[in-house]
Motif scaffolding. Sequence first.
Motif, PDB file in Angstrom:
ATOM      1  N   PRO A 125     -94.461  20.134   6.277  1.00  0.00           N
ATOM      2  CA  PRO A 125     -95.608  20.286   7.176  1.00  0.00           C
ATOM      3  C   PRO A 125     -95.767  19.145   8.167  1.00  0.00           C
ATOM      4  CG  PRO A 125     -96.332  19.567   5.008  1.00  0.00           C
ATOM      5  CD  PRO A 125     -94.856  19.824   4.896  1.00  0.00           C
ATOM      6  N   LYS A 126     -94.865  18.181   8.140  1.00  0.00           N
ATOM      7  CA  LYS A 126     -94.915  17.078   9.104  1.00  0.00           C
ATOM      8  C   LYS A 126     -93.858  17.227  10.198  1.00  0.00           C
ATOM      9  CE  LYS A 126     -96.874  13.779   5.809  1.00  0.00           C
ATOM     10  NZ  LYS A 126     -97.149  14.805   4.783  1.00  0.00           N
ATOM     11  N   VAL A 127     -93.126  18.341  10.169  1.00  0.00           N
ATOM     12  CA  VAL A 127     -92.099  18.633  11.174  1.00  0.00           C
ATOM     13  C   VAL A 127     -92.487  19.919  11.890  1.00  0.00           C
ATOM     14  CG1 VAL A 127     -89.662  19.171  11.566  1.00  0.00           C
ATOM     15  CG2 VAL A 127     -90.306  17.482   9.821  1.00  0.00           C
ATOM     16  N   ASP A 128     -92.400  19.899  13.236  1.00  0.00           N
ATOM     17  CA  ASP A 128     -92.776  21.069  14.019  1.00  0.00           C
ATOM     18  C   ASP A 128     -91.848  22.244  13.756  1.00  0.00           C
ATOM     19  OD1 ASP A 128     -94.880  19.754  15.184  1.00  0.00           O
ATOM     20  OD2 ASP A 128     -93.898  19.439  17.125  1.00  0.00           O
ATOM     21  N   VAL A 129     -92.410  23.451  13.799  1.00  0.00           N
ATOM     22  CA  VAL A 129     -91.603  24.655  13.699  1.00  0.00           C
ATOM     23  C   VAL A 129     -90.590  24.674  14.844  1.00  0.00           C
ATOM     24  CG1 VAL A 129     -93.126  26.132  15.086  1.00  0.00           C
ATOM     25  CG2 VAL A 129     -91.708  27.135  13.291  1.00  0.00           C
ATOM     26  N   GLY A 130     -89.390  25.139  14.547  1.00  0.00           N
ATOM     27  CA  GLY A 130     -88.304  25.114  15.522  1.00  0.00           C
ATOM     28  C   GLY A 130     -87.386  23.927  15.357  1.00  0.00           C
ATOM     29  N   ARG A 131     -87.747  23.037  14.415  1.00  0.00           N
ATOM     30  CA  ARG A 131     -86.950  21.845  14.162  1.00  0.00           C
ATOM     31  C   ARG A 131     -86.666  21.722  12.668  1.00  0.00           C
ATOM     32  NH1 ARG A 131     -87.116  18.044  18.269  1.00  0.00           N
ATOM     33  NH2 ARG A 131     -86.958  16.298  16.821  1.00  0.00           N
ATOM     34  N   ILE A 132     -85.630  20.962  12.341  1.00  0.00           N
ATOM     35  CA  ILE A 132     -85.351  20.640  10.950  1.00  0.00           C
ATOM     36  C   ILE A 132     -85.149  19.132  10.822  1.00  0.00           C
ATOM     37  CG2 ILE A 132     -84.303  22.872  10.401  1.00  0.00           C
ATOM     38  CD1 ILE A 132     -81.549  21.339  10.459  1.00  0.00           C
ATOM     39  N   GLY A 133     -85.388  18.620   9.625  1.00  0.00           N
ATOM     40  CA  GLY A 133     -85.099  17.231   9.314  1.00  0.00           C
ATOM     41  C   GLY A 133     -83.879  17.160   8.417  1.00  0.00           C
ATOM     42  N   LEU A 134     -82.939  16.270   8.755  1.00  0.00           N
ATOM     43  CA  LEU A 134     -81.702  16.135   7.987  1.00  0.00           C
ATOM     44  C   LEU A 134     -81.493  14.683   7.584  1.00  0.00           C
ATOM     45  CD1 LEU A 134     -79.087  18.386   9.853  1.00  0.00           C
ATOM     46  CD2 LEU A 134     -80.259  18.862   7.688  1.00  0.00           C
ATOM     47  N   ARG A 135     -80.795  14.514   6.487  1.00  0.00           N
ATOM     48  CA  ARG A 135     -80.438  13.185   6.005  1.00  0.00           C
ATOM     49  C   ARG A 135     -79.188  13.308   5.147  1.00  0.00           C
ATOM     50  NH1 ARG A 135     -82.997   8.224   4.859  1.00  0.00           N
ATOM     51  NH2 ARG A 135     -82.144   7.132   3.042  1.00  0.00           N
ATOM     52  N   HIS A 136     -78.192  12.493   5.440  1.00  0.00           N
ATOM     53  CA  HIS A 136     -77.021  12.416   4.576  1.00  0.00           C
ATOM     54  C   HIS A 136     -77.337  11.490   3.411  1.00  0.00           C
ATOM     55  CE1 HIS A 136     -73.290  10.104   3.458  1.00  0.00           C
ATOM     56  NE2 HIS A 136     -73.073  11.300   2.991  1.00  0.00           N
ATOM     57  N   GLY A 137     -76.877  11.844   2.219  1.00  0.00           N
ATOM     58  CA  GLY A 137     -77.173  11.055   1.032  1.00  0.00           C
ATOM     59  C   GLY A 137     -78.454  11.533   0.380  1.00  0.00           C
ATOM     60  N   ALA A 138     -79.110  10.647  -0.364  1.00  0.00           N
ATOM     61  CA  ALA A 138     -80.308  11.025  -1.110  1.00  0.00           C
ATOM     62  C   ALA A 138     -81.456  11.371  -0.166  1.00  0.00           C
ATOM     63  CB  ALA A 138     -80.719   9.895  -2.046  1.00  0.00           C
ATOM     64  N   ILE A 139     -82.007  12.581  -0.331  1.00  0.00           N
ATOM     65  CA  ILE A 139     -83.114  13.031   0.521  1.00  0.00           C
ATOM     66  C   ILE A 139     -84.396  13.196  -0.286  1.00  0.00           C
ATOM     67  CG2 ILE A 139     -82.568  15.498   0.279  1.00  0.00           C
ATOM     68  CD1 ILE A 139     -83.361  15.836   3.233  1.00  0.00           C
ATOM     69  N   THR A 140     -84.280  13.288  -1.610  1.00  0.00           N
ATOM     70  CA  THR A 140     -85.448  13.279  -2.502  1.00  0.00           C
ATOM     71  C   THR A 140     -85.221  12.205  -3.563  1.00  0.00           C
ATOM     72  OG1 THR A 140     -84.613  14.864  -4.131  1.00  0.00           O
ATOM     73  CG2 THR A 140     -85.734  15.764  -2.185  1.00  0.00           C
ATOM     74  N   SER A 141     -86.130  12.101  -4.486  1.00  0.00           N
ATOM     75  CA  SER A 141     -86.032  11.094  -5.539  1.00  0.00           C
ATOM     76  C   SER A 141     -85.935  11.752  -6.907  1.00  0.00           C
ATOM     77  CB  SER A 141     -87.251  10.177  -5.508  1.00  0.00           C
ATOM     78  OG  SER A 141     -87.368   9.547  -4.264  1.00  0.00           O
ATOM     79  N   ALA A 142     -85.517  10.949  -7.880  1.00  0.00           N
ATOM     80  CA  ALA A 142     -85.575  11.399  -9.263  1.00  0.00           C
ATOM     81  C   ALA A 142     -87.028  11.397  -9.712  1.00  0.00           C
ATOM     82  CB  ALA A 142     -84.749  10.467 -10.147  1.00  0.00           C
ATOM     83  N   CYS A 143     -87.359  12.272 -10.637  1.00  0.00           N
ATOM     84  CA  CYS A 143     -88.730  12.337 -11.146  1.00  0.00           C
ATOM     85  C   CYS A 143     -88.704  12.705 -12.617  1.00  0.00           C
ATOM     86  CB  CYS A 143     -89.535  13.360 -10.349  1.00  0.00           C
ATOM     87  SG  CYS A 143     -91.259  13.486 -10.885  1.00  0.00           S
ATOM     88  N   ASP A 144     -89.262  11.853 -13.461  1.00  0.00           N
ATOM     89  CA  ASP A 144     -89.383  12.083 -14.896  1.00  0.00           C
ATOM     90  C   ASP A 144     -90.857  12.057 -15.286  1.00  0.00           C
ATOM     91  OD1 ASP A 144     -86.600  11.990 -14.970  1.00  0.00           O
ATOM     92  OD2 ASP A 144     -86.553   9.882 -15.556  1.00  0.00           O
ATOM     93  N   ARG A 145     -91.152  12.570 -16.477  1.00  0.00           N
ATOM     94  CA  ARG A 145     -92.519  12.553 -16.982  1.00  0.00           C
ATOM     95  C   ARG A 145     -92.619  11.637 -18.197  1.00  0.00           C
ATOM     96  NH1 ARG A 145     -93.197  17.581 -18.596  1.00  0.00           N
ATOM     97  NH2 ARG A 145     -93.497  17.242 -20.828  1.00  0.00           N
ATOM     98  N   LEU A 146     -93.708  10.894 -18.291  1.00  0.00           N
ATOM     99  CA  LEU A 146     -93.894   9.925 -19.362  1.00  0.00           C
ATOM    100  C   LEU A 146     -95.230  10.164 -20.067  1.00  0.00           C
ATOM    101  CD1 LEU A 146     -92.940   7.269 -20.767  1.00  0.00           C
ATOM    102  CD2 LEU A 146     -94.206   6.030 -19.000  1.00  0.00           C
ATOM    103  N   GLU A 147     -95.192  10.227 -21.402  1.00  0.00           N
ATOM    104  CA  GLU A 147     -96.395  10.339 -22.220  1.00  0.00           C
ATOM    105  C   GLU A 147     -96.369   9.206 -23.241  1.00  0.00           C
ATOM    106  OE1 GLU A 147     -98.674  12.720 -21.827  1.00  0.00           O
ATOM    107  OE2 GLU A 147     -97.628  14.070 -20.441  1.00  0.00           O
TER     108      GLU A 147
END
Length: 413
Positions: free
Chosen positions: A190-212
């Motif tokens: 939702p931070k990129v205008d329609v008609g465009r895409i965002g690209l990145r080579h390599g890591a584009i998201t992060s790891a995510c674990d849950r802790l209790e």
Amino acid sequence: MSRESEADLPGDVLPGALSESLHAELVAFRRDLHMHPELGNQEFRTTAAIKERLERAGLRPRVLATGTGLICDIGLPEGMRLAEGERPAVPLFALRADIDALPIPDTKADCPYRSTVPDRAHACGHDVHTAVVLGAGLVLADLHAKGLLPRPVRLLFQPAEEVMPGGALGAIKDGALDGVGRILAVHCDPKVDVGRIGLRHGAITSACDRLEIALDGPGGHTARPHLTTDLVTAAARVAVDVPALIARRVDTRSGLALTWGRIESGHAPNVIPQHAELSGTVRCLDLDAWREAPDIVHAAIDEVATLHRAKSEITYVRGVPPVVNDRESTELLRRAMVARRGMRSVESTEQSLGGEDFSWYLEQVPGALARLGVRTPGDRTSRDLHQGDFDADERAITVGVEMFTAAVLLDDQ
């Protein structure tokens, strides 16, 4: 034809553009899903709707063993199903969509396709992702019928992306990657205008674990804390000190971070409780640091809890690794988007701290995820994913479909 010349092709040279009538159908399909959101592993209505539309196009989708989600191949010999480990003469080109919704209320006002299910909403754009892959499949099936499809394609509609560690693992177990040579996906941004895409080579998201964490010890009267294990103080120190310790035990560039979402303890102001609980998420930008994270987190918690004479019980739930985009696949998405919409349609994007189970596919085959712009140009309303007022400019469906079809046609794998 060289890659450079392919990338400069005007959009009307490539077949696979989306007709106005099919765009309208896909918008209606997306709105229907938006009105009837289903949580992970409960997407029976969604699965049935996708299956019916694919079968109406003459395709033969296969529902996954879990009962939700499905796989549909285009361009393989009639009735052929690859055995585990078997590869077709030309590797399959896979397009993946996630189909589940979130357990939050839809707070959009005056929206005709607002969720009809209490406390359920497509607030992450999975309905858009589904419409994009469905539309790409219908266009590619038509190209195949005309003899214009250069390679077989697999459509993967995956359940339970929001359920840690993600429905991707079950889909892979059920053969989703058998014969696949490359896999692509999009995620609404939702931070990129329609008609465009965002690209990145390599890591584009992060790891995510849950802790209790559960902390226990003998409680007592607040007048005599020296005779007790002061669990409120112990929980407070764990909440403050453990994230600080973790940050000093890994390279800061790895972005390993623990953030709490819940702390509970006690029932009365003058009673030191015998039990406390904390829960949160562990996020990490770096794959190697993520693999070390459980040991680092366990050690830090034990140190702080022991210092305050509290017994700790730790439940560390592995989530997802980072999505690491393959360079060649990222470049393919760039060329596909440029071919359809020109050089200015592609922008660089940052690595997100969000998690995405598309990462499990990229542990086994090359691929990439693009951020699909869904913001109406000029609209500066602050919206984000996983918020009840999330919505998308539906022109993004056409953008995603045409980018995917171009990628299939331009891939020279």
